[in-house]
Motif scaffolding. Structure first.
Motif, short mmCIF file in Angstrom:
data_model
loop_
_atom_site.label_atom_id
_atom_site.label_comp_id
_atom_site.label_asym_id
_atom_site.label_seq_id
_atom_site.Cartn_x
_atom_site.Cartn_y
_atom_site.Cartn_z
N GLY A 95 39.72 42.49 30.12
CA GLY A 95 39.75 43.42 31.05
C GLY A 95 39.94 43.33 32.46
O GLY A 95 39.66 42.28 32.90
N SER A 96 40.30 44.27 33.30
CA SER A 96 40.28 43.94 34.66
C SER A 96 39.05 43.60 35.23
O SER A 96 38.90 43.24 36.26
CB SER A 96 41.25 45.11 35.50
N TYR A 122 35.33 53.10 42.18
CA TYR A 122 35.18 52.70 40.82
C TYR A 122 33.63 51.90 40.89
O TYR A 122 33.46 50.97 41.64
CB TYR A 122 36.10 51.56 40.52
C1 LIG Z 1 39.37 52.16 33.99
C2 LIG Z 1 39.41 51.39 35.29
C3 LIG Z 1 39.96 49.97 35.03
C4 LIG Z 1 39.94 49.26 33.85
O1 LIG Z 1 39.03 48.22 33.53
P1 LIG Z 1 39.37 47.23 32.32
O2 LIG Z 1 38.27 46.59 32.31
O3 LIG Z 1 40.63 46.82 32.41
O4 LIG Z 1 38.99 48.46 31.20
C5 LIG Z 1 39.61 49.11 36.20
N1 LIG Z 1 39.63 49.97 37.64
C6 LIG Z 1 39.53 51.17 37.69
C7 LIG Z 1 39.40 51.87 38.81
C8 LIG Z 1 39.41 52.12 36.40
O5 LIG Z 1 39.24 53.30 36.43
#
Ligand SMILES: *Cc1c(COP(=O)(O)O)cnc(C)c1O
Length: 368
Positions: A95-96, A122
């Motif tokens: 995931g990011s 976020y």
């Molecule tokens: C949904 C989202 C992510 C995704 O996070 P993952 O860990 O890759 O699922 C990242 N940054 C933002 C701003 C988001 O809304």
């Protein structure tokens, strides 16, 4: 630059050596874990090097008894082809959120360095700061949800402990792109790592900051397969940056941060870029009709412009967003109450759903 989206720029004069001088010193010296397969590179039929179970997985079929590729070579190749990036410029995380956490761990000494956030934004940037013992400094977005660039740069200049600055474009929860001029001004003036989170960039692809990487060695662009690619459960996020930053992230990550099934399924999905693009088009069409319907509801005060697969809605004072949220929940419809966020008073964040889901939301709202 190979795009008309970004105004011409000559970079910011920051060198990669300067960027590396911001890395926590003990990490520069760290020798990473070397796996059994790292030390062997050749053809072999008999693998007795990793204490795996030679008889295969229990109860399921597949090659799951072998450790997965810690370097994600096939995935990086595929993502590199799609994005026009070299594998050396790509980090892949669980995931990011993992990339965000690693950036804190690489560049911020707990209790010493700080992160600059531009709320409303976020939530993970702040949570990850807290987990890493890193203090957060904020400069709120203006009324149009754009950065107050001069205040951002002044804040950073006053406080040299600020090492990380998070820009989210399109921004969550406001759904708008950060203006290219603001991004460039911040890049020109901030002496630290700028993280440009592009989780929603597939919904407005021309706006990607990837072309900026060639000129700004202190820029890290973060993307994900969790949104337009529809793979949130797989946990695949990417960071694109100078190869020296990517090496650092690779050194600090857990060796097997991406499970084998995740790598296989992501690879299979990425072969279908046209399908992803068609999905984006359908979402944009459904978004347009959702906006029309929401706009006609008496309770809606304002629909904010959206460049993503969701919309931020401000309700009139006659309707309390938290109460509306709870009433929808009671009908089995879950949206996000963002009314406690700075600049989001009485606002709900609503994801664009399917052709069947959006009318249910609207019908629900009409009963409130
Ligand atoms: C949904 C989202 C992510 C995704 O996070 P993952 O860990 O890759 O699922 C990242 N940054 C933002 C701003 C988001 O809304």
């Amino acid at each position: 630059m190979d795009t008309t989206y970004w105004p011409a720029t000559t970079g910011n004069g920051i060198t990669i050596d300067e960027v590396l001088s911001w890395v926590r010193p003990h990490l520069l010296a760290l020798k990473p874990y070397s796996s059994a397969r790292d030390e062997f590179s050749g053809e072999a039929q008999v693998f007795l090097d990793a204490n795996e179970n030679a008889f295969g997985p229990v109860g399921i079929s597949g090659n799951w008894h072998r450790y997965p590729d810690p370097h994600h070579a096939a995935l990086k190749q595929q993502i590199g082809n799609l994005k026009g990036m070299d594998p050396s410029q790509i980090f892949i995380g669980n995931g990011s959120d993992e990339a965000i956490d690693l950036l804190y761990r690489c560049f911020c000494e707990p209790g010493v360095h700080k992160a600059l956030l531009l709320p409303p934004t976020y939530g993970m940037y702040q949570v990850s700061a807290g987990i890493n013992g890193v203090e957060k400094v904020s400069v709120v977005l203006d009324n149009a949800y754009q950065p107050q660039v001069e205040r951002v740069l002044a804040k950073a200049q006053q406080d040299p402990a600020i090492r990380l600055l998070f820009l989210c474009s399109p921004n969550n929860p406001t759904a708008n792109l950060i203006s290219p001029a603001s991004i460039l001004s911040i890049l020109a003036g901030f002496k630290g790592i700028i993280v440009l989170d592009e989780a929603y960039i597939d919904y407005c692809q021309e706006a990607t900051g990837l072309p900026l990487l060639a000129q700004f060695p202190n820029l890290v662009v973060v993307q994900t397969l969790s949104k337009a690619w529809g793979l949130a459960a797989l946990r695949v996020g990417m960071a694109f940056a100078h190869p020296a930053i990517i090496s650092l992230l690779n050194k600090v990550k857990p060796p097997y941060n991406l499970a084998g099934p995740t790598q296989e399924l992501a690879l299979a999905a990425l072969a279908n870029v046209e399908r992803k693009n068609e999905g984006v088009q359908s979402t944009l069409t459904l978004r347009a009709s959702l906006l029309l319907s929401l706009g006609s509801l008496p309770m809606v005060e304002r629909l904010y412009p959206t460049d993503a697969n969701f919309v931020l809605v401000r309700l009139k004072a006659t309707h309390n967003a938290s109460e509306v949220y709870h009433k929808l929940t009671a009908m089995g419809i879950v949206v996000r109450d963002r009314s406690s966020q700075p600049g989001c008073a009485n606002c709900l964040r609503i994801t664009v759903g399917t052709e069947a889901e959006n009318p249910k939301l609207l019908a629900g709202l009409l009963t409130i």
